[in-house]
Design a protein around this motif. Structure first.
Motif, mmCIF file in Angstrom:
data_model
loop_
_atom_site.group_PDB
_atom_site.id
_atom_site.type_symbol
_atom_site.label_atom_id
_atom_site.label_comp_id
_atom_site.label_asym_id
_atom_site.label_seq_id
_atom_site.Cartn_x
_atom_site.Cartn_y
_atom_site.Cartn_z
ATOM 1 N N GLU A 30 57.374 40.069 -16.245
ATOM 2 C CA GLU A 30 57.862 38.796 -15.728
ATOM 3 C C GLU A 30 57.648 38.801 -14.220
ATOM 4 O OE1 GLU A 30 62.069 36.423 -15.205
ATOM 5 O OE2 GLU A 30 61.913 37.909 -16.794
ATOM 6 N N MET A 31 56.914 37.804 -13.723
ATOM 7 C CA MET A 31 56.580 37.773 -12.296
ATOM 8 C C MET A 31 56.735 36.372 -11.732
ATOM 9 S SD MET A 31 53.208 40.157 -12.239
ATOM 10 C CE MET A 31 53.444 40.610 -10.519
ATOM 11 N N GLU A 32 57.196 36.305 -10.495
ATOM 12 C CA GLU A 32 57.205 35.066 -9.712
ATOM 13 C C GLU A 32 55.946 35.102 -8.859
ATOM 14 O OE1 GLU A 32 59.130 32.320 -9.272
ATOM 15 O OE2 GLU A 32 60.649 32.881 -10.747
ATOM 16 N N LYS A 45 48.013 51.982 -11.828
ATOM 17 C CA LYS A 45 49.332 52.485 -11.415
ATOM 18 C C LYS A 45 50.154 51.358 -10.786
ATOM 19 C CE LYS A 45 48.394 56.913 -12.208
ATOM 20 N NZ LYS A 45 47.722 56.883 -13.493
ATOM 21 N N ASP A 46 49.520 50.192 -10.576
ATOM 22 C CA ASP A 46 50.165 49.032 -9.954
ATOM 23 C C ASP A 46 50.280 47.891 -10.971
ATOM 24 O OD1 ASP A 46 51.294 47.501 -7.899
ATOM 25 O OD2 ASP A 46 49.341 46.757 -7.239
ATOM 26 N N GLN A 47 50.704 48.211 -12.178
ATOM 27 C CA GLN A 47 50.805 47.224 -13.253
ATOM 28 C C GLN A 47 51.608 46.005 -12.841
ATOM 29 O OE1 GLN A 47 49.318 47.125 -16.217
ATOM 30 N NE2 GLN A 47 48.315 49.064 -15.809
ATOM 31 N N PRO A 48 51.206 44.833 -13.293
ATOM 32 C CA PRO A 48 50.050 44.515 -14.119
ATOM 33 C C PRO A 48 48.788 44.220 -13.307
ATOM 34 C CG PRO A 48 51.358 42.550 -13.879
ATOM 35 C CD PRO A 48 52.084 43.665 -13.123
ATOM 36 N N ARG A 49 48.840 44.518 -12.008
ATOM 37 C CA ARG A 49 47.689 44.270 -11.129
ATOM 38 C C ARG A 49 46.661 45.390 -11.256
ATOM 39 N NH1 ARG A 49 52.368 43.428 -8.562
ATOM 40 N NH2 ARG A 49 52.801 41.371 -7.733
ATOM 41 N N CYS A 50 45.410 45.041 -11.056
ATOM 42 C CA CYS A 50 44.329 46.018 -11.077
ATOM 43 C C CYS A 50 44.348 46.850 -9.797
ATOM 44 C CB CYS A 50 42.988 45.292 -11.188
ATOM 45 S SG CYS A 50 41.581 46.399 -11.088
ATOM 46 N N LYS A 73 43.888 32.267 -11.805
ATOM 47 C CA LYS A 73 44.348 31.457 -10.685
ATOM 48 C C LYS A 73 45.704 30.840 -11.009
ATOM 49 C CE LYS A 73 42.025 28.844 -7.410
ATOM 50 N NZ LYS A 73 40.810 28.176 -7.048
ATOM 51 N N VAL A 74 46.584 30.864 -10.032
ATOM 52 C CA VAL A 74 47.885 30.208 -10.128
ATOM 53 C C VAL A 74 47.840 29.006 -9.191
ATOM 54 C CG1 VAL A 74 50.355 30.467 -9.643
ATOM 55 C CG2 VAL A 74 49.084 32.352 -10.694
ATOM 56 N N ASP A 75 48.114 27.816 -9.742
ATOM 57 C CA ASP A 75 48.024 26.584 -8.955
ATOM 58 C C ASP A 75 49.331 26.179 -8.280
ATOM 59 O OD1 ASP A 75 45.296 26.221 -9.544
ATOM 60 O OD2 ASP A 75 45.805 25.262 -11.445
ATOM 61 N N LYS A 76 50.450 26.583 -8.880
ATOM 62 C CA LYS A 76 51.738 26.234 -8.281
ATOM 63 C C LYS A 76 52.687 27.409 -8.425
ATOM 64 C CE LYS A 76 53.230 23.863 -12.454
ATOM 65 N NZ LYS A 76 53.779 22.672 -13.047
ATOM 66 N N PRO A 77 53.618 27.561 -7.499
ATOM 67 C CA PRO A 77 54.539 28.692 -7.573
ATOM 68 C C PRO A 77 55.388 28.632 -8.835
ATOM 69 C CG PRO A 77 55.147 27.222 -5.766
ATOM 70 C CD PRO A 77 53.920 26.666 -6.400
ATOM 71 N N GLY A 78 55.669 29.794 -9.381
ATOM 72 C CA GLY A 78 56.516 29.814 -10.567
ATOM 73 C C GLY A 78 56.480 31.141 -11.287
ATOM 74 N N LYS A 79 57.219 31.190 -12.377
ATOM 75 C CA LYS A 79 57.365 32.393 -13.176
ATOM 76 C C LYS A 79 56.269 32.434 -14.244
ATOM 77 C CE LYS A 79 61.505 33.545 -13.863
ATOM 78 N NZ LYS A 79 62.898 33.758 -14.234
ATOM 79 N N VAL A 80 55.685 33.613 -14.432
ATOM 80 C CA VAL A 80 54.714 33.851 -15.498
ATOM 81 C C VAL A 80 55.068 35.156 -16.197
ATOM 82 C CG1 VAL A 80 52.825 32.595 -14.358
ATOM 83 C CG2 VAL A 80 53.061 35.054 -14.001
ATOM 84 N N TRP A 81 54.598 35.305 -17.413
ATOM 85 C CA TRP A 81 54.781 36.529 -18.174
ATOM 86 C C TRP A 81 53.393 37.062 -18.507
ATOM 87 C CZ3 TRP A 81 57.953 32.431 -18.248
ATOM 88 C CH2 TRP A 81 59.316 32.684 -18.042
ATOM 89 N N PRO A 94 45.492 36.549 -19.255
ATOM 90 C CA PRO A 94 46.380 37.682 -19.030
ATOM 91 C C PRO A 94 47.813 37.427 -19.499
ATOM 92 C CG PRO A 94 46.279 36.428 -17.029
ATOM 93 C CD PRO A 94 45.375 35.740 -18.037
ATOM 94 N N PHE A 95 48.037 36.283 -20.136
ATOM 95 C CA PHE A 95 49.408 35.868 -20.455
ATOM 96 C C PHE A 95 49.884 36.426 -21.789
ATOM 97 C CE2 PHE A 95 47.369 32.681 -17.780
ATOM 98 C CZ PHE A 95 48.170 32.789 -16.669
ATOM 99 N N CYS A 96 51.151 36.759 -21.848
ATOM 100 C CA CYS A 96 51.769 37.290 -23.059
ATOM 101 C C CYS A 96 51.791 36.214 -24.144
ATOM 102 C CB CYS A 96 53.197 37.735 -22.742
ATOM 103 S SG CYS A 96 54.092 38.310 -24.198
ATOM 104 N N ASP A 97 51.410 36.621 -25.365
ATOM 105 C CA ASP A 97 51.503 35.727 -26.511
ATOM 106 C C ASP A 97 52.444 36.270 -27.579
ATOM 107 O OD1 ASP A 97 50.098 37.730 -27.784
ATOM 108 O OD2 ASP A 97 48.353 36.511 -28.271
ATOM 109 N N GLY A 98 53.186 37.331 -27.233
ATOM 110 C CA GLY A 98 54.137 37.929 -28.168
ATOM 111 C C GLY A 98 53.549 39.024 -29.040
ATOM 112 N N ALA A 99 52.285 39.401 -28.816
ATOM 113 C CA ALA A 99 51.640 40.438 -29.628
ATOM 114 C C ALA A 99 52.406 41.757 -29.584
ATOM 115 C CB ALA A 99 50.200 40.651 -29.174
ATOM 116 N N HIS A 100 53.109 42.025 -28.490
ATOM 117 C CA HIS A 100 53.864 43.279 -28.360
ATOM 118 C C HIS A 100 54.956 43.417 -29.420
ATOM 119 C CE1 HIS A 100 56.187 40.348 -26.021
ATOM 120 N NE2 HIS A 100 57.236 41.067 -26.380
#
Length: 82
Positions: free
Chosen positions: A13-15, A30-35, A50-58, A69-75
């Motif tokens: 979960e990231m802002e 080692k800097d998950q989820p960033r490369c 690309k993120v167009d507006k500020p906000g929360k993503v998973w 790169p977005f979670c679809d619940g596969a976990h």
């Protein structure tokens, strides 16, 4: 190409602010989820998004999403320690 490493069995979960980000597709960063370049020699490449507006993503932590790169619940179908 081998299968990506499961970095964690939950989403990150990231802002995020507007901009371009690079999601670790291999699961080795080692800097998950960033490369961080840990994919060198694996056949994997980071996924730019690309993120167009500020906000929360998973962002996917298990690397099994069908919507990277977005979670679809596969976990939810994975067992801990998989």
């Amino acid at each position: 190409m081998s299968e990506a490493v499961i970095a964690q069995t939950a989403p990150y979960e990231m802002e995020l602010e507007p901009g371009t980000y690079y999601w670790c597709a291999c699961g080795r960063s080692k800097d998950q989820p960033r490369c961080d370049g840990s994919h060198a020699g694996t056949g994997f490449e980071p996924l730019a998004f690309k993120v167009d507006k500020p906000g929360k993503v998973w962002l996917c932590g298990c690397r099994r999403t069908k919507t990277p790169p977005f979670c679809d619940g596969a976990h939810q179908s994975l067992k801990e320690g998989a």
